[in-house]
Design a protein around this motif. Structure first.
Motif, PDB file in Angstrom:
ATOM      1  N   LEU A  86       0.838  -1.209   0.000  1.00 21.32           N
ATOM      2  CA  LEU A  86       0.000   0.000   0.000  1.00 21.32           C
ATOM      3  C   LEU A  86       0.868   1.252   0.000  1.00 21.32           C
ATOM      4  O   LEU A  86       0.585   2.219  -0.724  1.00 21.32           O
ATOM      5  N   ASP A  87       1.921   1.221   0.794  1.00 18.86           N
ATOM      6  CA  ASP A  87       2.844   2.352   0.862  1.00 18.86           C
ATOM      7  C   ASP A  87       3.429   2.640  -0.512  1.00 18.86           C
ATOM      8  O   ASP A  87       3.502   3.794  -0.952  1.00 18.86           O
ATOM      9  N   ARG A  88       3.827   1.611  -1.222  1.00 14.06           N
ATOM     10  CA  ARG A  88       4.422   1.792  -2.547  1.00 14.06           C
ATOM     11  C   ARG A  88       3.397   2.277  -3.566  1.00 14.06           C
ATOM     12  O   ARG A  88       3.718   3.099  -4.439  1.00 14.06           O
ATOM     13  N   GLY A 115      16.930   1.378   8.657  1.00 16.82           N
ATOM     14  CA  GLY A 115      17.728   1.170   7.450  1.00 16.82           C
ATOM     15  C   GLY A 115      16.939   0.971   6.171  1.00 16.82           C
ATOM     16  O   GLY A 115      17.381   0.257   5.270  1.00 16.82           O
ATOM     17  N   ARG A 116      15.786   1.577   6.047  1.00 14.71           N
ATOM     18  CA  ARG A 116      14.977   1.406   4.836  1.00 14.71           C
ATOM     19  C   ARG A 116      15.574   2.178   3.663  1.00 14.71           C
ATOM     20  O   ARG A 116      15.974   3.328   3.794  1.00 14.71           O
ATOM     21  N   SER A 117      15.604   1.554   2.491  1.00 15.50           N
ATOM     22  CA  SER A 117      16.141   2.210   1.301  1.00 15.50           C
ATOM     23  C   SER A 117      15.168   3.263   0.780  1.00 15.50           C
ATOM     24  O   SER A 117      13.958   3.181   0.998  1.00 15.50           O
ATOM     25  N   ARG A 118      15.706   4.232   0.074  1.00 17.94           N
ATOM     26  CA  ARG A 118      14.878   5.259  -0.556  1.00 17.94           C
ATOM     27  C   ARG A 118      14.048   4.650  -1.696  1.00 17.94           C
ATOM     28  O   ARG A 118      14.408   3.608  -2.241  1.00 17.94           O
ATOM     29  N   PRO A 119      12.944   5.307  -2.051  1.00 18.11           N
ATOM     30  CA  PRO A 119      12.119   4.790  -3.157  1.00 18.11           C
ATOM     31  C   PRO A 119      12.890   4.767  -4.475  1.00 18.11           C
ATOM     32  O   PRO A 119      13.783   5.580  -4.705  1.00 18.11           O
ATOM     33  N   ALA A 179       2.611  20.928   4.051  1.00 18.63           N
ATOM     34  CA  ALA A 179       3.095  21.024   2.672  1.00 18.63           C
ATOM     35  C   ALA A 179       4.502  20.443   2.544  1.00 18.63           C
ATOM     36  O   ALA A 179       4.825  19.775   1.558  1.00 18.63           O
ATOM     37  N   VAL A 180       5.344  20.689   3.538  1.00 21.39           N
ATOM     38  CA  VAL A 180       6.696  20.121   3.523  1.00 21.39           C
ATOM     39  C   VAL A 180       6.616  18.597   3.573  1.00 21.39           C
ATOM     40  O   VAL A 180       7.320  17.900   2.827  1.00 21.39           O
ATOM     41  N   CYS A 181       5.763  18.077   4.437  1.00 19.16           N
ATOM     42  CA  CYS A 181       5.599  16.622   4.531  1.00 19.16           C
ATOM     43  C   CYS A 181       5.154  16.036   3.184  1.00 19.16           C
ATOM     44  O   CYS A 181       5.714  15.035   2.712  1.00 19.16           O
ATOM     45  N   PHE A 182       4.160  16.654   2.565  1.00 17.49           N
ATOM     46  CA  PHE A 182       3.670  16.173   1.275  1.00 17.49           C
ATOM     47  C   PHE A 182       4.755  16.264   0.210  1.00 17.49           C
ATOM     48  O   PHE A 182       4.887  15.368  -0.644  1.00 17.49           O
ATOM     49  N   SER A 183       5.555  17.318   0.265  1.00 22.16           N
ATOM     50  CA  SER A 183       6.589  17.516  -0.752  1.00 22.16           C
ATOM     51  C   SER A 183       7.625  16.403  -0.746  1.00 22.16           C
ATOM     52  O   SER A 183       8.228  16.096  -1.770  1.00 22.16           O
ATOM     53  N   ARG A 184       7.822  15.765   0.401  1.00 22.87           N
ATOM     54  CA  ARG A 184       8.826  14.706   0.469  1.00 22.87           C
ATOM     55  C   ARG A 184       8.398  13.468  -0.337  1.00 22.87           C
ATOM     56  O   ARG A 184       9.236  12.757  -0.885  1.00 22.87           O
ATOM     57  N   VAL A 185       7.112  13.233  -0.409  1.00 19.95           N
ATOM     58  CA  VAL A 185       6.608  12.139  -1.236  1.00 19.95           C
ATOM     59  C   VAL A 185       6.525  12.592  -2.691  1.00 19.95           C
ATOM     60  O   VAL A 185       6.926  11.868  -3.613  1.00 19.95           O
ATOM     61  N   TYR A 186       6.043  13.799  -2.905  1.00 19.87           N
ATOM     62  CA  TYR A 186       5.849  14.314  -4.257  1.00 19.87           C
ATOM     63  C   TYR A 186       7.166  14.403  -5.027  1.00 19.87           C
ATOM     64  O   TYR A 186       7.208  14.172  -6.244  1.00 19.87           O
ATOM     65  N   THR A 187       8.246  14.740  -4.327  1.00 19.45           N
ATOM     66  CA  THR A 187       9.543  14.838  -4.986  1.00 19.45           C
ATOM     67  C   THR A 187      10.247  13.491  -5.091  1.00 19.45           C
ATOM     68  O   THR A 187      11.333  13.395  -5.660  1.00 19.45           O
ATOM     69  N   GLY A 188       9.651  12.459  -4.530  1.00 21.45           N
ATOM     70  CA  GLY A 188      10.162  11.109  -4.724  1.00 21.45           C
ATOM     71  C   GLY A 188      11.238  10.649  -3.770  1.00 21.45           C
ATOM     72  O   GLY A 188      11.873   9.620  -4.018  1.00 21.45           O
ATOM     73  N   HIS A 206      10.755  10.064  -0.369  1.00 23.89           N
ATOM     74  CA  HIS A 206      10.220   9.315   0.769  1.00 23.89           C
ATOM     75  C   HIS A 206       8.925   8.603   0.395  1.00 23.89           C
ATOM     76  O   HIS A 206       8.129   9.108  -0.405  1.00 23.89           O
ATOM     77  N   TYR A 207       8.715   7.457   1.019  1.00 25.39           N
ATOM     78  CA  TYR A 207       7.416   6.804   0.970  1.00 25.39           C
ATOM     79  C   TYR A 207       6.468   7.510   1.941  1.00 25.39           C
ATOM     80  O   TYR A 207       6.920   8.139   2.904  1.00 25.39           O
ATOM     81  N   PRO A 208       5.151   7.415   1.716  1.00 21.96           N
ATOM     82  CA  PRO A 208       4.202   8.012   2.662  1.00 21.96           C
ATOM     83  C   PRO A 208       4.384   7.498   4.089  1.00 21.96           C
ATOM     84  O   PRO A 208       4.261   8.263   5.057  1.00 21.96           O
ATOM     85  N   GLY A 209       4.707   6.218   4.236  1.00 24.61           N
ATOM     86  CA  GLY A 209       4.917   5.670   5.570  1.00 24.61           C
ATOM     87  C   GLY A 209       6.066   6.346   6.293  1.00 24.61           C
ATOM     88  O   GLY A 209       6.014   6.544   7.519  1.00 24.61           O
ATOM     89  N   ASP A 210       7.118   6.709   5.540  1.00 25.81           N
ATOM     90  CA  ASP A 210       8.241   7.432   6.138  1.00 25.81           C
ATOM     91  C   ASP A 210       7.779   8.769   6.704  1.00 25.81           C
ATOM     92  O   ASP A 210       8.194   9.201   7.783  1.00 25.81           O
TER      93      ASP A 210
END
Length: 201
Positions: free
Chosen positions: A10-12, A85-89, A141-150, A152-156
Motif C-alpha cells: 500500500l505504501d508503494r 535502514g529502509r532504502s529510498r524509493p 506542505a513540507v511533509c507532502f513535498s517529500r513524497v511528491y519529490t520522490g 520518501h514513501y508516505p509511511g516514512d
C-alpha cells in the motif's frame, strides 16, 4: 508478516500515485519548499520572524519550536534511521524534472517531516491561531513535498510526523506552556506568580 507485506505494498502504491501526479502550479513550488526545509533552515527563518515580532507569545513559540526540533531531529536521524535502514524509493519511471537531490541517508522515518511536525506542534502551544494555522499548513506542505519529490514513501512521512508531534508535546515537560499554566491557575493548581513571570518573558 502478511500484514507487513500488505502495508508495504500500500505504501508503494500511494507513493507511485503521488510521485507520478501532475499538480499545475506546484511542480516547482513543492521541490523548492522541500529544499528550503533542508537542515530546518525554513523553520529557523520562521522562528526568527516570530522572535523579531516583539510579541511574547511568538517569542515563546519560536523558542519552543526550535527546542522541539532539537529533540525530533537527532531522534530520527541518529537513532531511528540507523535502526530501520529502509532504502529510498526507486524513481525509475517517474518524472525526473521534479527530482531534488536524493539524500544519502536511509528513508525511514522522514527527518524533514519530523522537524516540520515538531515545529508546528510546538508553535501551536504558544502562538495564536492566525499564526499557528499557517505554520501548520506549511509543515503539512513540507511533509507532502517529500513524497511528491520522490525521496520518501508516505509511511516514512507519517512516521516522521509522529515523532515530531511527540517531540513537540514533550517540550511541555521541559518547559510548561503558558496556556497550561494559565489553565492550572484557573483550577487552583498553580501559583499565580508562575503565570505572571511566564507572561513577562
Amino acid at each position: 508478516m502478511r500484514l507487513r507485506s500488505r502495508l508495504g505494498a500500500l505504501d508503494r502504491r500511494v507513493f507511485a500515485a503521488v510521485a507520478d501526479a501532475r499538480l499545475p502550479g506546484l511542480e516547482r513550488l513543492l521541490p523548492a519548499l522541500s529544499r528550503a526545509a533542508d537542515h530546518s533552515l525554513l523553520w529557523a527563518g520562521v522562528a526568527g520572524g516570530c522572535a523579531l515580532s516583539g510579541r511574547a507569545p511568538l517569542r515563546r513559540a519560536a523558542t519552543r519550536g526550535l527546542l522541539a526540533i532539537g529533540v525530533a531531529s537527532p531522534t530520527v536521524n541518529l537513532v531511528c534511521k540507523r535502526f530501520f535502514g529502509r532504502s529510498r524509493p526507486s524513481l525509475e519511471g517517474f518524472p525526473l524534472a521534479r527530482l531534488i537531490r536524493v539524500p544519502a541517508s536511509t528513508s525511514f522515518p522522514s527527518g524533514h517531516s519530523a522537524s516540520a511536525a515538531a515545529f508546528a506542534t510546538a508553535v501551536a502551544m504558544e502562538a495564536p491561531l492566525p499564526v499557528a494555522a499557517p505554520v501548520t499548513l506549511l509543515a503539512a506542505a513540507v511533509c507532502f513535498s517529500r513524497v511528491y519529490t520522490g525521496v520518501h514513501y508516505p509511511g516514512d512521512v507519517f512516521a516522521g510526523a509522529g515523532v515530531g508531534v511527540a517531540a513537540g508535546v514533550l517540550t511541555r515537560r521541559l518547559w510548561p506552556a503558558v496556556r497550561l499554566l494559565r489553565a492550572a491557575r484557573i483550577r487552583g493548581m498553580a501559583p499565580g506568580n508562575a503565570v505572571n513571570e511566564a507572561e513577562d518573558d
